[in-house]
Design an enzyme around this catalytic site. Structure first.
Site, PDB file in Angstrom:
ATOM      1  N   SER A 154       0.644  -1.042  -0.144  1.00 43.71           N
ATOM      2  CA  SER A 154      -0.157  -0.033   0.123  1.00 43.71           C
ATOM      3  C   SER A 154       0.808   1.200  -0.096  1.00 43.71           C
ATOM      4  O   SER A 154       0.299   2.430   0.225  1.00 43.71           O
ATOM      5  CB  SER A 154      -0.790   0.046   1.227  1.00 43.71           C
ATOM      6  OG  SER A 154      -1.536  -0.934   1.337  1.00 43.71           O
ATOM      7  N   GLY A 155       2.075   1.087   0.005  1.00 42.64           N
ATOM      8  CA  GLY A 155       3.138   2.236  -0.056  1.00 42.64           C
ATOM      9  C   GLY A 155       4.091   2.211   1.149  1.00 42.64           C
ATOM     10  O   GLY A 155       4.554   3.312   1.363  1.00 42.64           O
ATOM     11  N   TRP A 176       7.603   3.531   0.530  1.00 43.25           N
ATOM     12  CA  TRP A 176       7.584   4.901   0.373  1.00 43.25           C
ATOM     13  C   TRP A 176       7.644   5.520   1.686  1.00 43.25           C
ATOM     14  O   TRP A 176       8.283   6.661   1.959  1.00 43.25           O
ATOM     15  CB  TRP A 176       6.413   5.378  -0.593  1.00 43.25           C
ATOM     16  CG  TRP A 176       6.511   6.492  -1.238  1.00 43.25           C
ATOM     17  CD1 TRP A 176       7.687   7.579  -1.385  1.00 43.25           C
ATOM     18  CD2 TRP A 176       5.528   7.252  -2.128  1.00 43.25           C
ATOM     19  NE1 TRP A 176       7.236   8.630  -2.012  1.00 43.25           N
ATOM     20  CE2 TRP A 176       6.199   8.469  -2.384  1.00 43.25           C
ATOM     21  CE3 TRP A 176       4.325   6.709  -2.474  1.00 43.25           C
ATOM     22  CZ2 TRP A 176       5.333   9.094  -3.354  1.00 43.25           C
ATOM     23  CZ3 TRP A 176       3.462   7.547  -3.280  1.00 43.25           C
ATOM     24  CH2 TRP A 176       3.992   9.093  -3.711  1.00 43.25           C
ATOM     25  N   HIS A 181       2.338  -4.493   9.954  1.00 41.85           N
ATOM     26  CA  HIS A 181       1.290  -4.659   8.963  1.00 41.85           C
ATOM     27  C   HIS A 181      -0.055  -5.057   9.963  1.00 41.85           C
ATOM     28  O   HIS A 181      -0.739  -5.276   9.649  1.00 41.85           O
ATOM     29  CB  HIS A 181       1.395  -5.846   8.044  1.00 41.85           C
ATOM     30  CG  HIS A 181       2.385  -5.449   6.861  1.00 41.85           C
ATOM     31  ND1 HIS A 181       2.240  -4.217   6.270  1.00 41.85           N
ATOM     32  CD2 HIS A 181       3.349  -6.157   6.313  1.00 41.85           C
ATOM     33  CE1 HIS A 181       2.964  -4.061   5.305  1.00 41.85           C
ATOM     34  NE2 HIS A 181       3.898  -5.120   5.256  1.00 41.85           N
ATOM     35  N   SER A 232      -0.534  -5.221  -7.146  1.00 42.76           N
ATOM     36  CA  SER A 232       0.777  -5.055  -6.656  1.00 42.76           C
ATOM     37  C   SER A 232       1.292  -6.373  -5.811  1.00 42.76           C
ATOM     38  O   SER A 232       2.325  -6.823  -5.959  1.00 42.76           O
ATOM     39  CB  SER A 232       0.893  -3.679  -5.802  1.00 42.76           C
ATOM     40  OG  SER A 232       2.069  -3.477  -5.289  1.00 42.76           O
ATOM     41  N   TYR A 236      -2.267   6.402  -0.648  1.00 41.09           N
ATOM     42  CA  TYR A 236      -1.202   6.188  -1.500  1.00 41.09           C
ATOM     43  C   TYR A 236      -1.570   7.177  -2.849  1.00 41.09           C
ATOM     44  O   TYR A 236      -0.783   7.899  -3.298  1.00 41.09           O
ATOM     45  CB  TYR A 236      -1.018   4.827  -2.064  1.00 41.09           C
ATOM     46  CG  TYR A 236       0.204   4.581  -3.287  1.00 41.09           C
ATOM     47  CD1 TYR A 236       1.591   4.232  -2.684  1.00 41.09           C
ATOM     48  CD2 TYR A 236      -0.302   4.490  -4.321  1.00 41.09           C
ATOM     49  CE1 TYR A 236       2.355   3.820  -3.769  1.00 41.09           C
ATOM     50  CE2 TYR A 236       0.782   4.277  -5.592  1.00 41.09           C
ATOM     51  CZ  TYR A 236       1.955   4.095  -5.192  1.00 41.09           C
ATOM     52  OH  TYR A 236       2.970   3.769  -5.892  1.00 41.09           O
ATOM     53  N   ARG A 295       8.183  -1.688  -8.418  1.00 46.27           N
ATOM     54  CA  ARG A 295       7.942  -2.197  -9.591  1.00 46.27           C
ATOM     55  C   ARG A 295       7.274  -1.061 -10.555  1.00 46.27           C
ATOM     56  O   ARG A 295       8.213  -0.466 -11.418  1.00 46.27           O
ATOM     57  CB  ARG A 295       6.612  -3.350  -9.474  1.00 46.27           C
ATOM     58  CG  ARG A 295       6.269  -3.994 -10.569  1.00 46.27           C
ATOM     59  CD  ARG A 295       5.295  -4.828 -10.184  1.00 46.27           C
ATOM     60  NE  ARG A 295       4.061  -4.101 -10.050  1.00 46.27           N
ATOM     61  CZ  ARG A 295       2.829  -3.902 -10.768  1.00 46.27           C
ATOM     62  NH1 ARG A 295       2.981  -4.158 -12.151  1.00 46.27           N
ATOM     63  NH2 ARG A 295       1.863  -3.297 -10.283  1.00 46.27           N
ATOM     64  N   GLY A 339       4.825   1.433  -9.337  1.00 50.94           N
ATOM     65  CA  GLY A 339       4.589   2.822  -8.726  1.00 50.94           C
ATOM     66  C   GLY A 339       3.420   3.618  -9.140  1.00 50.94           C
ATOM     67  O   GLY A 339       3.645   4.941  -9.093  1.00 50.94           O
TER      68      GLY A 339
HETATM   69  P1  PAP Z   1       5.516  -3.889   1.085  1.00 51.83           P
HETATM   70  O1  PAP Z   1       4.158  -3.762   1.969  1.00 51.83           O
HETATM   71  O2  PAP Z   1       5.894  -5.004   0.782  1.00 51.83           O
HETATM   72  O3  PAP Z   1       6.461  -2.935   1.876  1.00 51.83           O
HETATM   73  P2  PAP Z   1       4.652  -1.631  -0.389  1.00 51.83           P
HETATM   74  O4  PAP Z   1       5.863  -0.695  -0.264  1.00 51.83           O
HETATM   75  O5  PAP Z   1       3.659  -1.141   0.518  1.00 51.83           O
HETATM   76  O6  PAP Z   1       5.100  -3.041  -0.092  1.00 51.83           O
HETATM   77  O7  PAP Z   1       3.940  -1.549  -1.882  1.00 51.83           O
HETATM   78  C1  PAP Z   1       5.006  -1.621  -2.848  1.00 51.83           C
HETATM   79  C2  PAP Z   1       4.201  -0.869  -3.933  1.00 51.83           C
HETATM   80  O8  PAP Z   1       4.812   0.664  -3.485  1.00 51.83           O
HETATM   81  C3  PAP Z   1       4.602  -1.048  -5.213  1.00 51.83           C
HETATM   82  O9  PAP Z   1       3.506  -0.874  -6.237  1.00 51.83           O
HETATM   83  P3  PAP Z   1       3.384  -1.404  -7.806  1.00 51.83           P
HETATM   84  O10 PAP Z   1       3.252  -2.944  -7.382  1.00 51.83           O
HETATM   85  O11 PAP Z   1       1.885  -1.135  -8.039  1.00 51.83           O
HETATM   86  O12 PAP Z   1       4.405  -0.999  -8.396  1.00 51.83           O
HETATM   87  C4  PAP Z   1       5.929   0.042  -5.480  1.00 51.83           C
HETATM   88  O13 PAP Z   1       6.132   0.011  -6.784  1.00 51.83           O
HETATM   89  C5  PAP Z   1       5.014   0.896  -4.880  1.00 51.83           C
HETATM   90  N1  PAP Z   1       6.494   1.875  -4.467  1.00 51.83           N
HETATM   91  C6  PAP Z   1       7.574   1.511  -3.739  1.00 51.83           C
HETATM   92  N2  PAP Z   1       8.379   2.709  -3.545  1.00 51.83           N
HETATM   93  C7  PAP Z   1       7.639   3.440  -3.934  1.00 51.83           C
HETATM   94  C8  PAP Z   1       8.016   5.239  -3.983  1.00 51.83           C
HETATM   95  N3  PAP Z   1       9.070   5.483  -3.684  1.00 51.83           N
HETATM   96  N4  PAP Z   1       7.121   5.910  -4.545  1.00 51.83           N
HETATM   97  C9  PAP Z   1       5.989   5.313  -5.314  1.00 51.83           C
HETATM   98  N5  PAP Z   1       5.546   3.986  -4.871  1.00 51.83           N
HETATM   99  C10 PAP Z   1       6.315   3.095  -4.682  1.00 51.83           C
END
Ligand code: PAP
Length: 319
Positions: A66-67, A70, A128, A158, A217, A283, A285
């Site tokens: 969910s972000g 980030w 989480h 995602s 997000y 991936r 984002g």
């Molecule tokens: P996690 O729960 O395993 O930590 P999390 O970071 O919540 O994962 O989610 C990953 C998603 O955030 C990915 O989305 P996507 O699969 O739709 O691409 C990832 O690309 C996106 N993400 C990671 N870092 C950033 C960032 N800095 N800015 C925007 N989106 C991001």
């Protein structure tokens, strides 16, 4: 990683819990009305028993995908901007998940009762866990909670890509997308049901907005600047006019952007917890990627679910 022996008490508890196999082949257990990855149960029970929140702590909460990555980068950078200059940031050489640990996958997974007392303030931890599952001291202290959520369709897509990319359970043949989506709609997925997870923090934020900051997000993607400032204010460390003039808000936003993080050497290679590729956290984002993977009928099903689950709560998602 130190593997803890599962105590007899936990074995007994496990026998009373409903169990399921997630679509990715990983075992889930239903605890306190949420589906947890079975490996998270013992660390969650340990954190509930031993974790003592300090008033200065910042807890980052989310359902996976969910972000979180980030949010970890942003909050770490905002909270430490007077201690570590941006060009020396550990985020340049370490994945955000190494910089900000999870209570259940790192700290209380490695040890039953880790000594966290001497970590520098503010301590920043991620989880989480649903709101009601948090250790009591997190809810009862003055510490801050920042929750990030994401529209369920993008979250599902995602999550699916993440697990297919990492293929944790090597021997499992993942269910096809229709079957996986069906489980998702039943709330059977890591830390699901998503509706209840999100509602828990939404309601907590409504009740006590000084305690819980609720972020989406999609809003962060729309315009990160006001959110960087909002986070700074929320943690009691607003940007000064000088900092704003010097462009610190933009520098932090740029440092934490997916474009910057995914191109760092550390995030192109290597693994987290020995199995999760650093690169798999960055991936696309994008908002609305679900349209490339799910049918309109699937989207309708989720819209109907949201309408009934969120009815009267005021909670909405942009799809
Ligand atoms: P996690 O729960 O395993 O930590 P999390 O970071 O919540 O994962 O989610 C990953 C998603 O955030 C990915 O989305 P996507 O699969 O739709 O691409 C990832 O690309 C996106 N993400 C990671 N870092 C950033 C960032 N800095 N800015 C925007 N989106 C991001």
């Amino acid at each position: 990683m130190e593997k803890k022996e599962v105590s007899n008490e936990l074995q007994e508890l496990l026998q009373t819990l409903e169990q399921q196999t997630n679509w990715d082949g990983l075992p889930l257990v239903k605890y306190d009305a949420f589906w947890l990855p079975d490996i998270a149960l013992r660390p969650i029970l340990s954190a509930q028993k031993y974790f003592k929140a300090k008033d200065s702590d910042i807890i980052l909460a989310s359902i996976p995908k969910s972000g979180t990555t980030w949010l970890k980068a942003l909050v770490f950078s905002i909270a430490n901007r007077n201690v570590i200059s941006i060009d020396q940031s550990p985020l340049l050489t370490s994945n955000p998940h190494t910089v900000v640990p999870y209570l259940e996958f790192n700290l209380y997974s490695y040890q039953e009762n880790p000594n966290l007392q001497d970590l520098p303030s503010p301590r920043i931890f991620a989880t989480h866990m649903p709101f009601k599952m948090l250790p009591d001291s997190i809810r009862e202290s003055e510490c801050k909670i920042i929750y990030v959520c994401r529209n369920p369709l993008d979250q599902f897509v995602s999550h699916r890509h993440f697990w297919l990319e990492n293929k944790i359970e090597k021997v499992a043949v993942p269910l096809d997308i229709d079957a996986a989506f069906d489980l998702f709609c039943q709330g059977i997925h890591h830390f699901g049901p998503l509706w209840d997870h999100t509602l828990g923090y939404w309601n907590a934020g409504l009740k006590n907005p000084q305690k819980v900051l609720f972020l989406r997000y999609e809003d962060l993607k729309e315009d990160i600047t006001p959110h960087v400032k909002k986070i700074a204010e929320f943690i009691g460390s607003p940007f000064s006019p000088e900092e704003e003039k010097q462009g610190v808000v933009d520098q932090i936003s740029r440092l934490c952007s997916i474009e910057n993080l995914r191109n760092l050497e550390v995030n192109k290679n290597g693994y987290i917890l020995d199995v999760l590729k650093n690169s798999s956290f960055f991936r696309k984002g994008e908002v609305g990627d679900w349209i490339n993977h799910l049918t309109p009928a699937m989207a309708e099903r989720v819209k109907d679910l949201m309408a009934s689950k969120f009815d009267g709560s005021g909670l909405t998602f942009k799809i």
